[in-house]
Design an enzyme around this catalytic site. Sequence first.
Site, PDB file in Angstrom:
ATOM      1  N   HIS A   1      11.833 -18.615 -23.804  1.00 47.53           N
ATOM      2  CA  HIS A   1      11.686 -18.458 -25.246  1.00 47.53           C
ATOM      3  C   HIS A   1      11.917 -19.796 -25.936  1.00 47.53           C
ATOM      4  CE1 HIS A   1      12.409 -13.804 -25.244  1.00 47.53           C
ATOM      5  NE2 HIS A   1      11.316 -14.174 -24.602  1.00 47.53           N
TER       6      HIS A   1
ATOM      7  N   GLU B   1      14.049 -21.067 -28.053  1.00 51.44           N
ATOM      8  CA  GLU B   1      15.373 -21.679 -28.059  1.00 51.44           C
ATOM      9  C   GLU B   1      15.675 -22.334 -26.718  1.00 51.44           C
ATOM     10  OE1 GLU B   1      15.879 -17.547 -30.047  1.00 51.44           O
ATOM     11  OE2 GLU B   1      14.437 -18.561 -28.735  1.00 51.44           O
TER      12      GLU B   1
ATOM     13  N   ALA C   1     -12.978   1.139 -45.925  1.00 51.62           N
ATOM     14  CA  ALA C   1     -11.840   0.517 -46.608  1.00 51.62           C
ATOM     15  C   ALA C   1     -11.039   1.557 -47.375  1.00 51.62           C
ATOM     16  CB  ALA C   1     -12.336  -0.574 -47.551  1.00 51.62           C
TER      17      ALA C   1
END
Length: 347
Positions: free
Chosen positions: A53, A55, A275
């Site tokens: 990851h 970090e 939509a």
Amino acid sequence: MAVNVAERSAMARALELATRGPRGANPQVGAVILSPEGAILAEGWHHGAGTPHAEVDALSKLAPGAARGATAVVTLEPCNHTGRTGPCAVALIEAGVARVVYALDDPGAVSGGGAERLRAAGVDEEAGEQAAAAHTLIDGWLTAQRLGRPHVTVKWAQSLDGRAAAADGTSQWITGPAARADVHRRRAAADAIAVGTGTVLADDPALTARDGDALLPHQPIPVIIGARATPSDAAVHRHPHPPLFFDTHDLHAVLADLHARGIQSLFVEGGPTLASAFVAAGLADRVLTYIAPVLLGGDRLALTDIGVASIDHARRLVVDEWVPLGPDLLAIAHPADDADPQTEGAR
């Protein structure tokens, strides 16, 4: 403890780094490690499933002990579980990081709790810095985690008086080149693009993402919804991806099927019937309305019945941004009853 200037700048950098990672089953995440004085020590991002990851990627670029007393700035709360990689919260604690600043919380039943684990280890943590930008970056993944379906963007182009086409049905082009180029960039950012069979029969769209005549590197998977048959020579059959056909009006079933295929973001492009059906079903997570300074009159409305019988039941939106595009204007909005993106997150 408030976020300081260095941490704020590092978060902007972490968001930029996150975009280097691939879109897919895992979120795009970036991280920056700062010295106690606010200097950048290392940077990292998630390179894809099974890789460290963000970090841990950043920490891996430092010598042992170099992160002691440092601050980790990351776009998503450090995870707290062991999958193909270990818990990022533990990696930060073991590296001696003193403070963690992150943008979005992780509510995952398995992966969440990283901040609590950091606090229990005496690590200072701060949540919510630039959360809206982080949410936008991974909103498809977040919706897939939170709701078990793709994140749905409903787009339409309209005249100033709310018409999608002239009385004879012609609609090309209501908006100008800048708006159309913006649409193609947003198509390329989606995993899939959906239209109804009525649009296929009326307009024969290619459903590709293009820069002029050239195909952009990422192409959304075409999705055709409706009971009518698509001609064998329709342009969608020449798309780089084989189209997916759904002979149903059950949009929840369509989204469940797309989610099972790993599709996390769906760009709903046409036409008014489809939509309106997504809006009426409460399945529009984001609305993009391209407004051209023209008047058309008539009954070719950009939206049809969306289940609003009185003003008390109006579907309220929050406009996140107004974007000028040449003579046209893009409104980017989300339903007003959505949770605040700063309190959402997942990993």
